[in-house]
Design a protein around this motif. Sequence first.
Motif, PDB file in Angstrom:
ATOM      1  N   GLN A  82      23.252  49.421  37.662  1.00 56.94           N
ATOM      2  CA  GLN A  82      22.268  48.485  38.209  1.00 56.94           C
ATOM      3  C   GLN A  82      22.000  48.847  39.666  1.00 56.94           C
ATOM      4  OE1 GLN A  82      24.804  45.020  37.441  1.00 56.94           O
ATOM      5  NE2 GLN A  82      24.992  44.671  39.642  1.00 56.94           N
ATOM      6  N   PRO A  83      20.805  48.546  40.168  1.00 60.83           N
ATOM      7  CA  PRO A  83      20.476  48.879  41.554  1.00 60.83           C
ATOM      8  C   PRO A  83      21.223  47.967  42.531  1.00 60.83           C
ATOM      9  CG  PRO A  83      18.691  47.631  40.542  1.00 60.83           C
ATOM     10  CD  PRO A  83      19.676  47.933  39.458  1.00 60.83           C
ATOM     11  N   LEU A  84      21.365  48.442  43.780  1.00 62.27           N
ATOM     12  CA  LEU A  84      22.037  47.662  44.817  1.00 62.27           C
ATOM     13  C   LEU A  84      20.999  47.029  45.730  1.00 62.27           C
ATOM     14  CD1 LEU A  84      24.824  50.239  45.793  1.00 62.27           C
ATOM     15  CD2 LEU A  84      24.904  48.448  44.052  1.00 62.27           C
ATOM     16  N   THR A  85      21.200  45.737  46.054  1.00 60.73           N
ATOM     17  CA  THR A  85      20.257  45.042  46.936  1.00 60.73           C
ATOM     18  C   THR A  85      21.017  44.160  47.919  1.00 60.73           C
ATOM     19  OG1 THR A  85      20.042  43.055  45.547  1.00 60.73           O
ATOM     20  CG2 THR A  85      18.582  44.921  45.040  1.00 60.73           C
ATOM     21  N   HIS A  86      20.389  43.912  49.080  1.00 58.55           N
ATOM     22  CA  HIS A  86      20.989  43.015  50.067  1.00 58.55           C
ATOM     23  C   HIS A  86      21.025  41.583  49.538  1.00 58.55           C
ATOM     24  CE1 HIS A  86      22.403  41.873  54.023  1.00 58.55           C
ATOM     25  NE2 HIS A  86      21.437  40.983  54.153  1.00 58.55           N
ATOM     26  N   HIS A  87      20.055  41.242  48.690  1.00 58.72           N
ATOM     27  CA  HIS A  87      20.028  39.908  48.080  1.00 58.72           C
ATOM     28  C   HIS A  87      21.295  39.665  47.271  1.00 58.72           C
ATOM     29  CE1 HIS A  87      18.497  36.298  46.106  1.00 58.72           C
ATOM     30  NE2 HIS A  87      18.829  36.836  44.948  1.00 58.72           N
ATOM     31  N   GLU A  88      21.736  40.688  46.550  1.00 63.41           N
ATOM     32  CA  GLU A  88      22.962  40.565  45.754  1.00 63.41           C
ATOM     33  C   GLU A  88      24.170  40.318  46.666  1.00 63.41           C
ATOM     34  OE1 GLU A  88      25.706  43.224  42.638  1.00 63.41           O
ATOM     35  OE2 GLU A  88      24.046  44.145  43.730  1.00 63.41           O
ATOM     36  N   VAL A  89      24.173  40.997  47.807  1.00 64.77           N
ATOM     37  CA  VAL A  89      25.261  40.831  48.773  1.00 64.77           C
ATOM     38  C   VAL A  89      25.364  39.371  49.220  1.00 64.77           C
ATOM     39  CG1 VAL A  89      26.023  41.397  51.122  1.00 64.77           C
ATOM     40  CG2 VAL A  89      25.182  43.210  49.594  1.00 64.77           C
ATOM     41  N   ILE A  90      24.240  38.804  49.632  1.00 65.10           N
ATOM     42  CA  ILE A  90      24.223  37.419  50.116  1.00 65.10           C
ATOM     43  C   ILE A  90      24.577  36.461  48.978  1.00 65.10           C
ATOM     44  CG2 ILE A  90      22.808  35.621  51.155  1.00 65.10           C
ATOM     45  CD1 ILE A  90      23.467  37.947  53.037  1.00 65.10           C
ATOM     46  N   GLU A  91      24.058  36.723  47.788  1.00 66.20           N
ATOM     47  CA  GLU A  91      24.315  35.854  46.630  1.00 66.20           C
ATOM     48  C   GLU A  91      25.811  35.796  46.302  1.00 66.20           C
ATOM     49  OE1 GLU A  91      22.891  36.968  42.539  1.00 66.20           O
ATOM     50  OE2 GLU A  91      21.394  35.425  42.997  1.00 66.20           O
ATOM     51  N   THR A  92      26.485  36.939  46.348  1.00 57.16           N
ATOM     52  CA  THR A  92      27.916  36.984  46.025  1.00 57.16           C
ATOM     53  C   THR A  92      28.742  36.275  47.087  1.00 57.16           C
ATOM     54  OG1 THR A  92      27.626  39.080  44.859  1.00 57.16           O
ATOM     55  CG2 THR A  92      29.867  38.494  45.489  1.00 57.16           C
ATOM     56  N   THR A  93      28.401  36.489  48.370  1.00 57.14           N
ATOM     57  CA  THR A  93      29.171  35.825  49.429  1.00 57.14           C
ATOM     58  C   THR A  93      29.029  34.308  49.335  1.00 57.14           C
ATOM     59  OG1 THR A  93      27.325  36.113  51.001  1.00 57.14           O
ATOM     60  CG2 THR A  93      29.079  37.771  51.029  1.00 57.14           C
ATOM     61  N   GLU A  94      27.880  33.830  48.855  1.00 53.83           N
ATOM     62  CA  GLU A  94      27.705  32.385  48.678  1.00 53.83           C
ATOM     63  C   GLU A  94      28.612  31.857  47.565  1.00 53.83           C
ATOM     64  OE1 GLU A  94      23.559  31.731  48.075  1.00 53.83           O
ATOM     65  OE2 GLU A  94      23.045  31.935  50.203  1.00 53.83           O
ATOM     66  N   LYS A  95      28.804  32.665  46.523  1.00 56.53           N
ATOM     67  CA  LYS A  95      29.650  32.237  45.398  1.00 56.53           C
ATOM     68  C   LYS A  95      31.119  32.114  45.803  1.00 56.53           C
ATOM     69  CE  LYS A  95      26.745  34.144  41.698  1.00 56.53           C
ATOM     70  NZ  LYS A  95      26.618  35.218  40.676  1.00 56.53           N
ATOM     71  N   VAL A  96      31.563  32.955  46.731  1.00 57.96           N
ATOM     72  CA  VAL A  96      32.983  32.930  47.128  1.00 57.96           C
ATOM     73  C   VAL A  96      33.194  32.149  48.419  1.00 57.96           C
ATOM     74  CG1 VAL A  96      33.444  35.113  45.980  1.00 57.96           C
ATOM     75  CG2 VAL A  96      32.872  35.128  48.404  1.00 57.96           C
ATOM     76  N   ARG A  97      32.165  31.426  48.836  1.00 52.66           N
ATOM     77  CA  ARG A  97      32.210  30.713  50.113  1.00 52.66           C
ATOM     78  C   ARG A  97      33.447  29.840  50.256  1.00 52.66           C
ATOM     79  NH1 ARG A  97      27.058  27.177  51.648  1.00 52.66           N
ATOM     80  NH2 ARG A  97      26.236  29.292  51.875  1.00 52.66           N
TER      81      ARG A  97
END
Length: 273
Positions: A242-257
Amino acid sequence: MDQTLIKEASNYIQEKLAHKPTIGLILGSGLGVLGDEIENQTTIPYSDIPHFPESTVSGHKGQLVIGTLEGKQVIAMQGRFHFYEGYTMQQVTFPVRVMKDLGIESIIVTNAAGGINEGFEPGDLMVITDHINNMGTNPLIGPNNEELGARFPDMSKVYDPEYVQHASQCAKELGLTIRQGVYVGNTGPVYETPAEVRMLRTLGGDAVGMSTVPEVVVAGHAGIRVLGISCISNMAAGILDQPLTHHEVIETTEKVREDFLRFVKKIISTLPN
């Protein structure tokens, strides 16, 4: 590094402080939420501080937050500066110099990183035990100011072993499963190719990102104790189809907040001096 510039920035911040901070926090992509937890806070936009660069990356608020966290006096960077933004290494690490001048003794550096270790999963928290500087340059290149640190600083234990052990104990007490590993610093702003990720894994890297290494080098030079924490926000190129995106980065950090907040607050509350 010109001490006059450091002093001018430090003095500006000092005038706004009620108490002297002892712990510095550098909060990476999507992790600035920790700054919102600080009590009795004073907020200073980077644009107001003499000689400070400005953060240009999504997910970085671009301000200092100073106050009390878990009973400790802290100064937090909500957003950092990156070499790929066009700043020099000296500009990228300028805030660490200022923190040292303000009296910071310990610094917790956080980032969002791509997982190289195939045993990792997005959302994992990794305590950094060592790093590989793959940026092709170093913030200490140039004339050395002996008042700021030694010409040839030792980096063998720049990630403080006592802090690494402390973080592991805190995770255990919270019932969190955390990783430990080696962080690779690349310049960015492109994500790595699959071939580069295979190379970095062969070299011993567990996670890869575009920050942290310059700040940690300067912190080590300045005699500041360092703890590094990566949020594995995605698996590096070639591991998943799958492609890498900055959106994915932010989305994951929100999940582990919540886990991230509990973990770092626990660490700070009992951080060894």
